[in-house]
Design a protein around this motif. Structure first.
Motif, mmCIF file in Angstrom:
data_model
loop_
_atom_site.group_PDB
_atom_site.id
_atom_site.type_symbol
_atom_site.label_atom_id
_atom_site.label_comp_id
_atom_site.label_asym_id
_atom_site.label_seq_id
_atom_site.Cartn_x
_atom_site.Cartn_y
_atom_site.Cartn_z
ATOM 1 N N LEU A 110 0.767 -1.275 0.037
ATOM 2 C CA LEU A 110 0.097 0.032 0.070
ATOM 3 C C LEU A 110 0.857 1.244 0.119
ATOM 4 O O LEU A 110 0.480 2.208 -0.620
ATOM 5 C CB LEU A 110 -0.716 -0.099 1.430
ATOM 6 C CG LEU A 110 -2.119 -0.998 1.264
ATOM 7 C CD1 LEU A 110 -2.870 -1.035 2.602
ATOM 8 C CD2 LEU A 110 -2.977 -0.616 0.143
ATOM 9 N N LEU A 111 1.927 1.241 0.662
ATOM 10 C CA LEU A 111 2.703 2.329 0.980
ATOM 11 C C LEU A 111 3.947 2.836 -0.367
ATOM 12 O O LEU A 111 4.249 3.747 -0.586
ATOM 13 C CB LEU A 111 3.861 2.593 2.130
ATOM 14 C CG LEU A 111 2.695 2.443 3.531
ATOM 15 C CD1 LEU A 111 3.735 2.184 4.689
ATOM 16 C CD2 LEU A 111 1.851 3.500 3.414
ATOM 17 N N TRP A 147 -3.043 -1.828 10.078
ATOM 18 C CA TRP A 147 -3.854 -0.660 9.698
ATOM 19 C C TRP A 147 -3.377 0.703 10.111
ATOM 20 O O TRP A 147 -3.438 1.760 9.577
ATOM 21 C CB TRP A 147 -5.261 -0.860 10.244
ATOM 22 C CG TRP A 147 -6.282 -0.281 9.559
ATOM 23 C CD1 TRP A 147 -7.441 0.432 10.026
ATOM 24 C CD2 TRP A 147 -6.721 -0.386 8.236
ATOM 25 N NE1 TRP A 147 -8.355 0.925 9.055
ATOM 26 C CE2 TRP A 147 -7.713 0.369 8.106
ATOM 27 C CE3 TRP A 147 -5.957 -0.907 7.264
ATOM 28 C CZ2 TRP A 147 -8.371 0.423 6.553
ATOM 29 C CZ3 TRP A 147 -6.518 -0.945 5.753
ATOM 30 C CH2 TRP A 147 -7.514 -0.018 5.651
ATOM 31 N N LEU A 148 -2.659 0.552 11.413
ATOM 32 C CA LEU A 148 -2.145 1.659 12.197
ATOM 33 C C LEU A 148 -0.793 2.167 11.213
ATOM 34 O O LEU A 148 -0.556 3.171 11.042
ATOM 35 C CB LEU A 148 -1.677 1.382 13.474
ATOM 36 C CG LEU A 148 -2.976 1.252 14.647
ATOM 37 C CD1 LEU A 148 -2.421 0.977 15.777
ATOM 38 C CD2 LEU A 148 -3.803 2.430 14.505
ATOM 39 N N LEU A 155 0.271 9.349 6.069
ATOM 40 C CA LEU A 155 0.529 10.631 6.387
ATOM 41 C C LEU A 155 1.731 11.136 6.272
ATOM 42 O O LEU A 155 2.093 12.378 5.847
ATOM 43 C CB LEU A 155 0.059 10.910 7.971
ATOM 44 C CG LEU A 155 -1.508 10.610 8.384
ATOM 45 C CD1 LEU A 155 -1.666 10.735 9.729
ATOM 46 C CD2 LEU A 155 -2.216 11.708 7.560
ATOM 47 N N VAL A 156 2.811 10.229 6.495
ATOM 48 C CA VAL A 156 4.211 10.516 6.441
ATOM 49 C C VAL A 156 4.599 10.925 5.043
ATOM 50 O O VAL A 156 5.290 11.747 4.682
ATOM 51 C CB VAL A 156 5.194 9.376 7.231
ATOM 52 C CG1 VAL A 156 6.532 9.863 6.769
ATOM 53 C CG2 VAL A 156 5.077 9.398 8.727
ATOM 54 N N PHE A 157 4.103 9.899 3.959
ATOM 55 C CA PHE A 157 4.719 10.053 2.800
ATOM 56 C C PHE A 157 3.614 10.707 1.865
ATOM 57 O O PHE A 157 3.598 10.860 0.708
ATOM 58 C CB PHE A 157 4.763 8.624 2.246
ATOM 59 C CG PHE A 157 5.845 7.876 3.041
ATOM 60 C CD1 PHE A 157 7.040 8.176 2.519
ATOM 61 C CD2 PHE A 157 5.444 6.714 3.878
ATOM 62 C CE1 PHE A 157 8.122 7.445 3.278
ATOM 63 C CE2 PHE A 157 6.513 6.008 4.193
ATOM 64 C CZ PHE A 157 7.984 6.488 4.183
ATOM 65 N N SER A 158 2.632 11.302 2.424
ATOM 66 C CA SER A 158 1.567 12.117 1.866
ATOM 67 C C SER A 158 0.837 11.589 0.739
ATOM 68 O O SER A 158 0.710 11.858 -0.299
ATOM 69 C CB SER A 158 2.217 13.408 1.124
ATOM 70 O OG SER A 158 2.579 14.288 2.196
#
Length: 448
Positions: A110-111, A147-148, A155-158
């Motif tokens: 996902l990231l 999930w967390l 949020l960190v990687f926008s």
């Protein structure tokens, strides 16, 4: 008689905290298979199908995405897509670690900026498998942590996620947990049912073994005791009274033949022979021959039969066997010269009482103490009485004829069924009574 070891193993496994993780899942399946198959869906449906479906959904899309974009991170995307289906191959043996690995791969997918966008369905199958196989804590922690981390990483990687995708993914994970919990509950109920059936079969078999052992003990102990006594008489009289020695030998022959016939009946039942009786034939009609066979020059045995109505077959068998075992004990242990056997009845009970003038047991001795001293005979008599809903008394008797045992009767009807003390009754013992055995059975036995 010892129980089978698998019951203890499964009982321990069932009481173990299912959140311990991977080894419990494999042990659960192995124990379930020993009780007639898997406690859940078959291996093809529960293992291979999720692997195939996850591979089909995730891997082709990751390959096409990497080829189309010529992205340097495309290879990593493909590796992450393969981790899910690959890890599911080991879900049956290691459900806890597998759900953690798959959840971590899903978060990384996902990231990644080069994510293929295909749903990482392997995580849903991993959650179902982990919960179904008892690794619930692993599943809950993996989903929560994943999930967390996913939200924190976005949020960190926008990373801008579609709200619809977030809602659908969350609902999908919740549904996977519900499905896994349902499968786990069903598997546990199936295993508990199979375990209960196994215990029921073993309890039934154990009860039957005890019954057969009781029959064999009563038949063999009495017959061998009589053979021993008659053989001693024959040896003692063979020189001076050969005719009485010959009579003793004839009694030995008759006793051994009767014992063989009864043992054949028990063995025939064990072999399930159709023409074999379910129980050795033993009833009140044989009491006279029993008393006659137990009587010798050194031991006088008298019978007082006060029963006018025929008891049921089960009650007759119990009364006969109790009298038989008591005579055996009197012959072997009491050193008595006289024994009186009385069978009586009242409106609601049948009773058998055996009294002798031999060496009495210690005053206040309980049935448990006498069982330890005299072996299985006392225990077998007590079991026979209790199985028919009756009561059993054994112990020394004082000069007034009252039992000193702690296992005495309280029911007035039961006491009436036993009659007066035999040493004070007409035709009873002439001297003081040393030992008494008494069983009182209801006319309508419970048949437990």
């Amino acid at each position: 008689m010892p129980h089978a070891a698998p019951l203890d193993t499964i009982g321990t496994m069932a009481r173990t905290n299912p959140q311990r993780g991977a080894p419990g899942g494999a042990e659960f399946d192995r124990q379930a298979s020993r009780f007639g198959g898997h406690a859940g869906p078959p291996t093809l449906l529960f293992v291979l199908l999720p692997v195939f479906f996850s591979f089909l959904v995730q891997v082709p899309v990751a390959v096409l995405s990497g080829v189309h974009r010529h992205d340097p991170l495309g290879l990593l995307t493909l590796v992450l897509a393969l981790i899910g289906p690959g890890a599911l191959l080991f879900a049956r043996r290691f459900p806890g670690p597998v759900v953690a690995i798959v959840a971590a791969a899903a978060c990384a997918d996902l990231l990644l900026p080069s994510a293929s966008g295909a749903p990482y369905v392997a995580v849903g199958f991993a959650v179902i498998s982990a919960i179904a196989r008892g690794a619930r804590l692993w599943a809950f922690l993996a989903v929560t942590a994943g999930w967390l981390i996913a939200f924190g990483g976005s949020l960190v990687f926008s990373i801008d996620w579609n709200p619809g995708r977030v809602v659908v993914t969350t609902i999908g994970l919740v549904v996977a947990m519900v499905i896994g919990e349902g499968i786990r509950t069903r598997r546990q109920r199936v295993l508990e049912f199979q375990l209960a059936m196994r215990r029921r079969r073993e309890d039934t078999a154990q009860a039957e073994r005890v019954r057969i052992a009781r029959e064999l003990h009563d038949v063999l102990a009495h017959s061998l005791s009589q053979i021993n006594v008659q053989a001693g008489v024959g040896l003692h009289l063979i020189d001076e009274h050969p005719e009485k020695a010959a009579e003793a030998l004839a009694n030995i022959k008759l006793t051994s033949k009767t014992a063989l016939d009864e043992v054949r009946g028990v063995l025939g039942f064990l072999r399930s022979e159709r023409d074999a009786p379910l129980l050795p034939s033993a009833d009140l009609a044989r009491l006279e021959s029993l008393v006659a066979g137990a009587s010798t020059e050194a031991l006088r045995v008298r019978l007082d039969n006060r029963i006018t109505s025929a008891p049921s077959a089960g009650v007759q068998l119990a009364l006969f066997r109790i009298a038989q075992e008591s005579l055996t004990n009197a012959t072997r242990h009491s050193g008595a010269s006289e024994v009186a056997v009385t069978v009586a009845e009242t409106a609601g009970f049948y009773s058998v009482t055996i009294e002798d003038n031999g060496v009495a047991a210690p005053a206040g001795a309980s049935t448990t103490t006498l069982e330890s001293a005299l072996g299985n005979g006392i225990r077998g008599m007590r079991e026979r009485a209790e199985l028919l809903g009756g009561t059993f008394e054994v112990g020394p008797v004082d000069a007034a004829g009252s039992a000193s045992s702690s296992d005495s009767f309280d029911s007035s009807d039961s006491a009436a069924a036993a009659g007066a003390p035999l040493h004070a009754a007409a035709g009873g013992l002439a001297g003081p009574v040393g030992f008494r055995v008494r069983a009182i059975l209801p006319k309508q036995g419970s048949g437990r």
